[in-house]
Write an enzyme that holds these catalytic residues in place. Sequence first.
Site, PDB file in Angstrom:
ATOM      1  CE  LYS A   1      -2.069  -1.202   3.815  1.00  8.10           C
ATOM      2  NZ  LYS A   1      -1.401  -2.504   4.029  1.00  8.10           N
TER       3      LYS A   1
ATOM      4  NE  ARG B   1      -4.225  -1.746  10.488  1.00  6.98           N
ATOM      5  CZ  ARG B   1      -3.252  -1.117   9.855  1.00  6.98           C
ATOM      6  NH1 ARG B   1      -3.348   0.169   9.629  1.00  6.98           N
ATOM      7  NH2 ARG B   1      -2.192  -1.778   9.466  1.00  6.98           N
TER       8      ARG B   1
ATOM      9  NE  ARG C   1       7.867  -2.889   5.768  1.00  9.19           N
ATOM     10  CZ  ARG C   1       6.554  -2.743   5.927  1.00  9.19           C
ATOM     11  NH1 ARG C   1       5.872  -1.980   5.083  1.00  9.19           N
ATOM     12  NH2 ARG C   1       5.911  -3.352   6.892  1.00  9.19           N
TER      13      ARG C   1
ATOM     14  NE  ARG D   1       6.724  -1.030   9.548  1.00 16.05           N
ATOM     15  CZ  ARG D   1       5.576  -0.824   8.910  1.00 16.05           C
ATOM     16  NH1 ARG D   1       5.563  -0.052   7.825  1.00 16.05           N
ATOM     17  NH2 ARG D   1       4.458  -1.362   9.324  1.00 16.05           N
TER      18      ARG D   1
ATOM     19  NE  ARG E   1       2.159  -5.534  10.612  1.00 20.29           N
ATOM     20  CZ  ARG E   1       3.190  -5.283   9.803  1.00 20.29           C
ATOM     21  NH1 ARG E   1       4.344  -5.866   9.998  1.00 20.29           N
ATOM     22  NH2 ARG E   1       3.041  -4.443   8.804  1.00 20.29           N
TER      23      ARG E   1
HETATM   24  P1  AP5 Z   1       4.898  -1.576   1.656  1.00 22.58           P
HETATM   25  O1  AP5 Z   1       4.548  -0.684   0.526  1.00 22.58           O
HETATM   26  O2  AP5 Z   1       5.739  -1.022   2.760  1.00 22.58           O
HETATM   27  O3  AP5 Z   1       3.600  -2.345   2.210  1.00 22.58           O
HETATM   28  P2  AP5 Z   1       2.360  -1.810   3.054  1.00 22.58           P
HETATM   29  O4  AP5 Z   1       1.151  -2.498   2.513  1.00 22.58           O
HETATM   30  O5  AP5 Z   1       2.350  -0.320   3.109  1.00 22.58           O
HETATM   31  O6  AP5 Z   1       2.743  -2.458   4.425  1.00 22.58           O
HETATM   32  P3  AP5 Z   1       2.623  -1.915   5.910  1.00 22.58           P
HETATM   33  O7  AP5 Z   1       3.313  -2.975   6.748  1.00 22.58           O
HETATM   34  O8  AP5 Z   1       3.172  -0.529   6.055  1.00 22.58           O
HETATM   35  O9  AP5 Z   1       1.124  -1.943   6.119  1.00 22.58           O
HETATM   36  P4  AP5 Z   1       0.422  -2.040   7.461  1.00 22.58           P
HETATM   37  O10 AP5 Z   1      -0.989  -1.826   7.055  1.00 22.58           O
HETATM   38  O11 AP5 Z   1       0.701  -3.243   8.255  1.00 22.58           O
HETATM   39  O12 AP5 Z   1       1.145  -0.917   8.312  1.00 22.58           O
HETATM   40  P5  AP5 Z   1       0.724   0.506   8.830  1.00 22.58           P
HETATM   41  O13 AP5 Z   1       1.906   1.354   8.721  1.00 22.58           O
HETATM   42  O14 AP5 Z   1      -0.569   0.977   8.249  1.00 22.58           O
HETATM   43  O15 AP5 Z   1       5.650  -2.845   1.003  1.00 22.58           O
HETATM   44  C1  AP5 Z   1       6.163  -3.881   1.812  1.00 22.58           C
HETATM   45  C2  AP5 Z   1       7.513  -4.350   1.228  1.00 22.58           C
HETATM   46  O16 AP5 Z   1       7.300  -4.943  -0.043  1.00 22.58           O
HETATM   47  C3  AP5 Z   1       8.545  -3.236   1.013  1.00 22.58           C
HETATM   48  O17 AP5 Z   1       9.809  -3.720   1.324  1.00 22.58           O
HETATM   49  C4  AP5 Z   1       8.450  -2.929  -0.491  1.00 22.58           C
HETATM   50  O18 AP5 Z   1       9.679  -2.464  -0.992  1.00 22.58           O
HETATM   51  C5  AP5 Z   1       8.088  -4.302  -1.048  1.00 22.58           C
HETATM   52  N1  AP5 Z   1       7.258  -4.234  -2.241  1.00 22.58           N
HETATM   53  C6  AP5 Z   1       6.210  -3.403  -2.461  1.00 22.58           C
HETATM   54  N2  AP5 Z   1       5.676  -3.631  -3.665  1.00 22.58           N
HETATM   55  C7  AP5 Z   1       6.377  -4.663  -4.203  1.00 22.58           C
HETATM   56  C8  AP5 Z   1       6.320  -5.399  -5.434  1.00 22.58           C
HETATM   57  N3  AP5 Z   1       5.389  -5.096  -6.350  1.00 22.58           N
HETATM   58  N4  AP5 Z   1       7.170  -6.399  -5.652  1.00 22.58           N
HETATM   59  C9  AP5 Z   1       8.106  -6.708  -4.708  1.00 22.58           C
HETATM   60  N5  AP5 Z   1       8.250  -6.060  -3.541  1.00 22.58           N
HETATM   61  C10 AP5 Z   1       7.399  -5.057  -3.299  1.00 22.58           C
HETATM   62  O19 AP5 Z   1       0.370   0.190  10.377  1.00 22.58           O
HETATM   63  C11 AP5 Z   1       1.385  -0.235  11.262  1.00 22.58           C
HETATM   64  C12 AP5 Z   1       0.763  -0.472  12.638  1.00 22.58           C
HETATM   65  O20 AP5 Z   1       0.206   0.764  13.156  1.00 22.58           O
HETATM   66  C13 AP5 Z   1      -0.423  -1.451  12.695  1.00 22.58           C
HETATM   67  O21 AP5 Z   1       0.014  -2.792  12.765  1.00 22.58           O
HETATM   68  C14 AP5 Z   1      -1.110  -0.998  13.984  1.00 22.58           C
HETATM   69  O22 AP5 Z   1      -0.413  -1.434  15.133  1.00 22.58           O
HETATM   70  C15 AP5 Z   1      -0.977   0.520  13.929  1.00 22.58           C
HETATM   71  N6  AP5 Z   1      -2.117   1.141  13.241  1.00 22.58           N
HETATM   72  C16 AP5 Z   1      -2.066   1.918  12.121  1.00 22.58           C
HETATM   73  N7  AP5 Z   1      -3.301   2.304  11.758  1.00 22.58           N
HETATM   74  C17 AP5 Z   1      -4.165   1.758  12.669  1.00 22.58           C
HETATM   75  C18 AP5 Z   1      -5.589   1.781  12.815  1.00 22.58           C
HETATM   76  N8  AP5 Z   1      -6.354   2.423  11.923  1.00 22.58           N
HETATM   77  N9  AP5 Z   1      -6.142   1.108  13.864  1.00 22.58           N
HETATM   78  C19 AP5 Z   1      -5.365   0.454  14.760  1.00 22.58           C
HETATM   79  N10 AP5 Z   1      -4.013   0.390  14.666  1.00 22.58           N
HETATM   80  C20 AP5 Z   1      -3.415   1.037  13.628  1.00 22.58           C
END
Ligand code: AP5
Length: 264
Positions: free
Chosen positions: A49, A126, A165, A198, A209
């Site tokens: 994402k 979420r 990552r 991370r 997760r």
């Molecule tokens: P990346 O683009 O970083 O993936 P992402 O989907 O953004 O992954 P996140 O882990 O950031 O999502 P998330 O929803 O768990 O985390 P968030 O920050 O929202 O890509 C991943 C990897 O793949 C990278 O290395 C990239 O280079 C590689 N890649 C990408 N595309 C590729 C491709 N096409 N081919 C190959 N490789 C590729 O949330 C983190 C934490 O915050 C949550 O767990 C929770 O504790 C808290 N939190 C945040 N929002 C809330 C909420 N609304 N409610 C409760 N808790 C929350």
Amino acid sequence: MDPQREIQMHGHPNRAGWFTAGKVECDPIPPPREHPARIILLGPPGVGKGTQAVRLCARLRACHLSTGDVLRHAQCQHDRSPAMQAAIECMTRGELVAEELIIELVRERAGCLRCQGGFLLDGFPRTLRQAQALDQILADLGIQLDAAVCFELPLDQIVDRLSGRRVCPKCRLTYHVTAQPPSAAGICDGCGAALEQRADDRPESIAVRMKLYEEETQPLLQHYERAGLLVRVMASGSPDEIHLRAIETLQRQIDVPAPIAAPA
Ligand code: AP5
């Protein structure tokens, strides 16, 4: 050109308003658009994402509003409130942060949702309760969502993306050890800082997760399908291939501006 660098070159807003809940203005302030894109991004952790948000924001001239980025930004601050400290500990374990805190965090950033440049909201909502809270916040602001884009990928490929990552702790650029490596191993291309893994990308946190995504977030797809907003995009292939797929699909739903020409 690498879209992360492209954004830096084209002076994309620094999202100061989002990180500081409006206490500091974004630089530059996004210019108003006639049809600002207002989109939420859905999909499992690690599906890509954030990687796609960078590309979509460059194309749609919208701001990337990530709740995870707000929490990680707070992690680097010294004056954290006890509630924020508890939220960061939840995040490290891979758990969801308390509903009240995360909804309040978005509510106090409502100015960013009103921004005339548009937004891509990533990581919120979420849960069903968060989706209902967002519906209410947007209704109060008189704003309608254009789409809820859900990226989809088989689990084994997601785990590979998460475990490979690496992130820059200073300028927040994201890499993957094999799929998107930096020019010099372990060093950020943007600022030269040493890349890190991370804390929530450890195997035990990834498992938590994924389970929470299935239980809490997947039911949201129905919520947005019923509202006629859900757009599904297969997230296999290279980041650029996925981006083109997402744009093609979105063009059926919203006004997508032409790409910015690369500087001569
Ligand atoms: P990346 O683009 O970083 O993936 P992402 O989907 O953004 O992954 P996140 O882990 O950031 O999502 P998330 O929803 O768990 O985390 P968030 O920050 O929202 O890509 C991943 C990897 O793949 C990278 O290395 C990239 O280079 C590689 N890649 C990408 N595309 C590729 C491709 N096409 N081919 C190959 N490789 C590729 O949330 C983190 C934490 O915050 C949550 O767990 C929770 O504790 C808290 N939190 C945040 N929002 C809330 C909420 N609304 N409610 C409760 N808790 C929350």
